[in-house]
Scaffold this motif. Structure first.
Motif, PDB file in Angstrom:
ATOM      1  N   UNK A 103       0.901  -1.157  -0.081  1.00 43.37           N
ATOM      2  CA  UNK A 103       0.154   0.040   0.044  1.00 43.37           C
ATOM      3  C   UNK A 103       0.768   1.237  -0.128  1.00 43.37           C
ATOM      4  N   UNK A 104       1.836   1.248   0.909  1.00 39.84           N
ATOM      5  CA  UNK A 104       2.841   2.421   0.864  1.00 39.84           C
ATOM      6  C   UNK A 104       3.401   2.609  -0.342  1.00 39.84           C
ATOM      7  N   UNK A 105       3.807   1.619  -1.114  1.00 38.67           N
ATOM      8  CA  UNK A 105       4.450   1.759  -2.430  1.00 38.67           C
ATOM      9  C   UNK A 105       3.348   2.292  -3.448  1.00 38.67           C
ATOM     10  N   UNK A 106       2.355   2.047  -3.330  1.00 46.11           N
ATOM     11  CA  UNK A 106       1.252   2.568  -4.173  1.00 46.11           C
ATOM     12  C   UNK A 106       0.565   3.877  -3.930  1.00 46.11           C
ATOM     13  N   UNK A 107       0.544   4.202  -2.571  1.00 47.65           N
ATOM     14  CA  UNK A 107      -0.144   5.385  -2.164  1.00 47.65           C
ATOM     15  C   UNK A 107       0.795   6.495  -1.659  1.00 47.65           C
ATOM     16  N   UNK A 108       2.081   6.219  -1.247  1.00 46.81           N
ATOM     17  CA  UNK A 108       2.816   7.019  -0.721  1.00 46.81           C
ATOM     18  C   UNK A 108       2.896   7.483   0.644  1.00 46.81           C
ATOM     19  N   UNK A 109       1.810   6.617   1.321  1.00 43.15           N
ATOM     20  CA  UNK A 109       1.991   6.687   3.090  1.00 43.15           C
ATOM     21  C   UNK A 109       1.456   5.280   3.421  1.00 43.15           C
ATOM     22  N   UNK A 110       2.085   5.160   4.601  1.00 42.30           N
ATOM     23  CA  UNK A 110       2.048   3.625   5.292  1.00 42.30           C
ATOM     24  C   UNK A 110       0.585   3.759   6.309  1.00 42.30           C
ATOM     25  N   UNK A 111      -0.130   2.605   5.800  1.00 41.79           N
ATOM     26  CA  UNK A 111      -1.245   2.374   6.765  1.00 41.79           C
ATOM     27  C   UNK A 111      -0.851   2.291   8.164  1.00 41.79           C
ATOM     28  N   UNK A 112      -1.856   2.330   9.157  1.00 39.86           N
ATOM     29  CA  UNK A 112      -1.408   2.074  10.608  1.00 39.86           C
ATOM     30  C   UNK A 112      -1.542   0.718  10.910  1.00 39.86           C
ATOM     31  N   UNK A 113      -1.101   0.225  12.222  1.00 41.66           N
ATOM     32  CA  UNK A 113      -1.213  -0.933  12.632  1.00 41.66           C
ATOM     33  C   UNK A 113      -2.578  -1.232  13.265  1.00 41.66           C
ATOM     34  N   UNK A 114      -3.115  -0.285  13.834  1.00 37.50           N
ATOM     35  CA  UNK A 114      -4.231  -0.319  14.712  1.00 37.50           C
ATOM     36  C   UNK A 114      -5.264   0.441  14.291  1.00 37.50           C
ATOM     37  N   UNK A 115      -6.488  -0.018  14.307  1.00 34.88           N
ATOM     38  CA  UNK A 115      -7.670   0.892  14.217  1.00 34.88           C
ATOM     39  C   UNK A 115      -8.273   0.889  15.746  1.00 34.88           C
ATOM     40  N   UNK A 116      -8.825   2.220  16.274  1.00 29.37           N
ATOM     41  CA  UNK A 116      -9.527   2.348  17.474  1.00 29.37           C
ATOM     42  C   UNK A 116     -10.843   2.498  16.884  1.00 29.37           C
ATOM     43  N   UNK A 117     -11.870   1.712  17.391  1.00 28.38           N
ATOM     44  CA  UNK A 117     -13.294   1.571  16.842  1.00 28.38           C
ATOM     45  C   UNK A 117     -14.330   1.886  17.932  1.00 28.38           C
ATOM     46  N   UNK A 118     -15.079   3.231  18.036  1.00 23.12           N
ATOM     47  CA  UNK A 118     -16.131   3.282  18.813  1.00 23.12           C
ATOM     48  C   UNK A 118     -17.456   3.136  18.396  1.00 23.12           C
ATOM     49  N   UNK A 119     -17.888   1.687  18.256  1.00 21.46           N
ATOM     50  CA  UNK A 119     -19.148   1.509  17.562  1.00 21.46           C
ATOM     51  C   UNK A 119     -20.517   2.265  18.229  1.00 21.46           C
ATOM     52  N   UNK A 120     -20.242   2.506  19.544  1.00 23.52           N
ATOM     53  CA  UNK A 120     -21.577   3.152  20.211  1.00 23.52           C
ATOM     54  C   UNK A 120     -20.990   3.998  21.391  1.00 23.52           C
ATOM     55  N   UNK A 121     -21.889   5.040  21.632  1.00 21.15           N
ATOM     56  CA  UNK A 121     -21.413   5.866  22.736  1.00 21.15           C
ATOM     57  C   UNK A 121     -22.200   5.425  23.977  1.00 21.15           C
ATOM     58  N   UNK A 122     -23.242   4.520  23.946  1.00 24.04           N
ATOM     59  CA  UNK A 122     -23.999   4.006  24.841  1.00 24.04           C
ATOM     60  C   UNK A 122     -23.176   3.353  25.878  1.00 24.04           C
ATOM     61  N   UNK A 123     -23.681   3.973  27.329  1.00 22.60           N
ATOM     62  CA  UNK A 123     -22.672   3.254  28.171  1.00 22.60           C
ATOM     63  C   UNK A 123     -23.944   3.403  29.484  1.00 22.60           C
ATOM     64  N   UNK A 124     -23.666   2.448  30.469  1.00 21.02           N
ATOM     65  CA  UNK A 124     -24.344   2.319  31.716  1.00 21.02           C
ATOM     66  C   UNK A 124     -23.796   2.842  32.723  1.00 21.02           C
ATOM     67  N   UNK A 125     -22.653   3.502  32.688  1.00 23.95           N
ATOM     68  CA  UNK A 125     -21.921   4.411  33.815  1.00 23.95           C
ATOM     69  C   UNK A 125     -21.630   5.794  33.285  1.00 23.95           C
ATOM     70  N   UNK A 126     -21.481   6.711  34.282  1.00 24.38           N
ATOM     71  CA  UNK A 126     -20.951   8.074  33.664  1.00 24.38           C
ATOM     72  C   UNK A 126     -19.852   8.363  34.656  1.00 24.38           C
ATOM     73  N   UNK A 127     -18.675   8.216  34.239  1.00 22.77           N
ATOM     74  CA  UNK A 127     -17.518   7.976  34.974  1.00 22.77           C
ATOM     75  C   UNK A 127     -17.111   9.455  34.869  1.00 22.77           C
ATOM     76  N   UNK A 128     -16.380   9.858  36.146  1.00 27.02           N
ATOM     77  CA  UNK A 128     -15.608  11.044  36.271  1.00 27.02           C
ATOM     78  C   UNK A 128     -14.653  11.286  35.198  1.00 27.02           C
TER      79      UNK A 128
END
Length: 473
Positions: A103-128
């Motif tokens: 990908x880096x050879x074709x697009x000029x930048x390297x993709x990251x190793x990790x994606x952080x995915x937050x699929x929902x904001x729903x939560x049963x707590x409200x932490x400080x």
């Protein structure tokens, strides 16, 4: 003929089969043999360095790495050993690295190793102090969109996904997502209160996920941050995970009020007895639109945590990561897609879970387009933001750079109040960065430039980075 010579002519497929076979027969000798086999699967100097670092630890008498790796293999059911190798190591490190090269050879930048995915904001707590308090609470991302994004991840060689929230176990498609993507390794961060024996067994049966339970110390510290009764539920969650033989770790949001507890040897030993294999430290940052800069650790406390982490890596059989103090291990800031990025539950593609700005929404662009946005390019161009890699962050260590990038690229803030770090709290963050800078520059000069390099670790930097990337929720 030694082992490395015996395997030098094996193909990648033969090596992978041999690794799977060795995983079923754990011994000290076979742990070292696994490192030689791992070298056969990559030509990347960084990965090779990590593998050789692991082998050096395994060959060092008394080093805790041997107990850690052997303990993990003996703890996991045989099927899960194979699954972890296939997803976390073969796919994410070895095969994924070759895809990222292409990908880096074709697009000029390297993709990251990790994606952080937050699929929902729903939560049963409200932490400080939770970094998500400024976001609107709504159901989150559709599963069709999540599937599309995960396919695009694997297309570019990204096979490691950290799942945040909200509370991930409130996302109705969590188990379906893990089950339908067996070629991805998932790391799920949770407040632990919704964990049951049944859920723990289901995670074990899937095999391609580990769980990280957030905990701010003992009952007093945790319940003050998360609410009454939460600590006891967290301890029960850890018991369920251990009983089911699920890989799990712990994560702490570090403030000036709990840093002494969560960095103590007594606390770490308590967690090890509970069964964790990893401990993550994330400094509190006032980025949620309701920030309190007085909760941030002092320069002295931040340095104390750094020294404790170094000691634990030499003495404790666990993976351990300190997201800020580990800057020297990953050459500074890793945001903006250099090593990782965040897709929040609105679909905004953010450089980091703490940088609440974006130029794209994943509903409207491809993943590759989002990673190549002017915002992400500007952040990567600026990295490292400071020659002193103990000062890696563009929010609390180099806030002038954060403001410059915002002024140059004109991103939008992803929730009300996110702009506070460059408006209301601007002077306070500048003063904090200056105070820590004076302290950290002295440490950097004496311990990293002039003294012996501080690298002793139970998990080399690449393994630590792969285990770590999340937010301090």
């Amino acid at each position: 003929m030694n082992f490395s010579e015996q395997v030098k002519d094996l193909t990648g497929q033969q090596v992978s089969r041999m690794i799977v076979e060795l995983l079923s027969r754990v011994s000290d000798e076979r742990l070292i043999q696994l490192t030689y086999l791992g070298e056969k699967l990559t030509s990347d100097y960084e990965i090779l360095g990590a593998i050789r670092g692991v082998r050096n630890m395994l060959e060092t008498p008394g080093h805790p790495a041997k107990k850690l790796f052997r303990g993990v293999l003996e703890y996991l059911p045989p099927k899960n050993r194979t699954s972890v190798f296939n997803t976390l190591f073969n796919n994410a490190w070895f095969m994924g690295n070759r895809k990222r090269d292409q990908f880096e050879k074709e697009h000029g930048f390297r993709p990251p190793f990790v994606m952080i995915l937050s699929p929902t904001w729903q939560c049963n707590l409200k932490c400080s102090g939770c970094y998500t308090l400024g976001y609107q609470r709504h159901p989150g991302l559709s599963y069709d969109l999540v599937k599309r994004v995960l396919k695009e991840c694997t297309d570019i060689g990204l096979h490691f996904v950290t799942v945040l929230g909200g509370e991930p176990f409130m996302y109705p498609h969590l188990f379906q997502m893990i089950e339908e993507h067996p070629n991805i390794f998932f790391q799920v961060y949770t407040n632990g209160t919704l964990m049951t024996k049944e859920k723990a067994k289901r995670i074990r049966d899937l095999g391609n996920a580990m769980v990280v339970v957030s905990c701010e110390g003992y009952e007093e510290e945790t319940d003050r941050w998360r609410g009454p009764g939460v600590y006891k539920k967290i301890m029960e969650a850890m018991d369920h995970l251990k009983e089911a033989h699920v890989l799990f770790g712990s994560s702490a949001t570090v403030t000036k009020n709990n840093v002494g507890v969560v960095s103590s040897e007594e606390w770490v030993d308590h967690l090890l007895k509970k069964g964790i294999i990893a401990q993550m430290y994330f400094l509190y940052l006032p980025v949620n639109g309701q920030g309190d800069i007085n909760l941030m650790v002092t320069p002295e406390q931040r340095n104390h945590l750094r020294k404790q982490v170094i000691k634990f890596r030499r003495t404790k059989p666990m993976f351990i990561l300190d997201f800020w103090n580990d800057g020297p291990h990953v050459r500074g800031c890793i945001a903006g897609g250099r090593r990782y990025f965040h897709i929040n539950a609105n679909g905004d593609v953010e450089p980091c879970v703490y940088t609440h700005i974006a130029m794209n929404n994943i509903k409207e662009v491809s993943l590759s387009e989002a990673l190549d946005s002017p915002l992400f390019r500007a952040i990567r161009k600026s990295q490292p933001h400071n020659e002193n890699q103990l000062r890696p962050c563009m929010i609390i260590d180099n806030p002038h750079i954060y403001r410059e990038i915002i002024e140059k690229t004109k991103p939008y803030f992803t929730h009300k109040g996110a702009e506070e770090v460059v408006t209301r709290m601007k002077d306070e963050l500048d003063a904090y960065a200056a105070r820590f800078g004076v302290f950290a520059d002295k440490v950097w000069k004496e311990e990293y430039l002039e003294g012996p390099v501080v690298t002793t670790s139970c998990a080399p930097s690449s393994i630590g980075a792969s285990m770590s990337m999340k937010s301090g929720s």
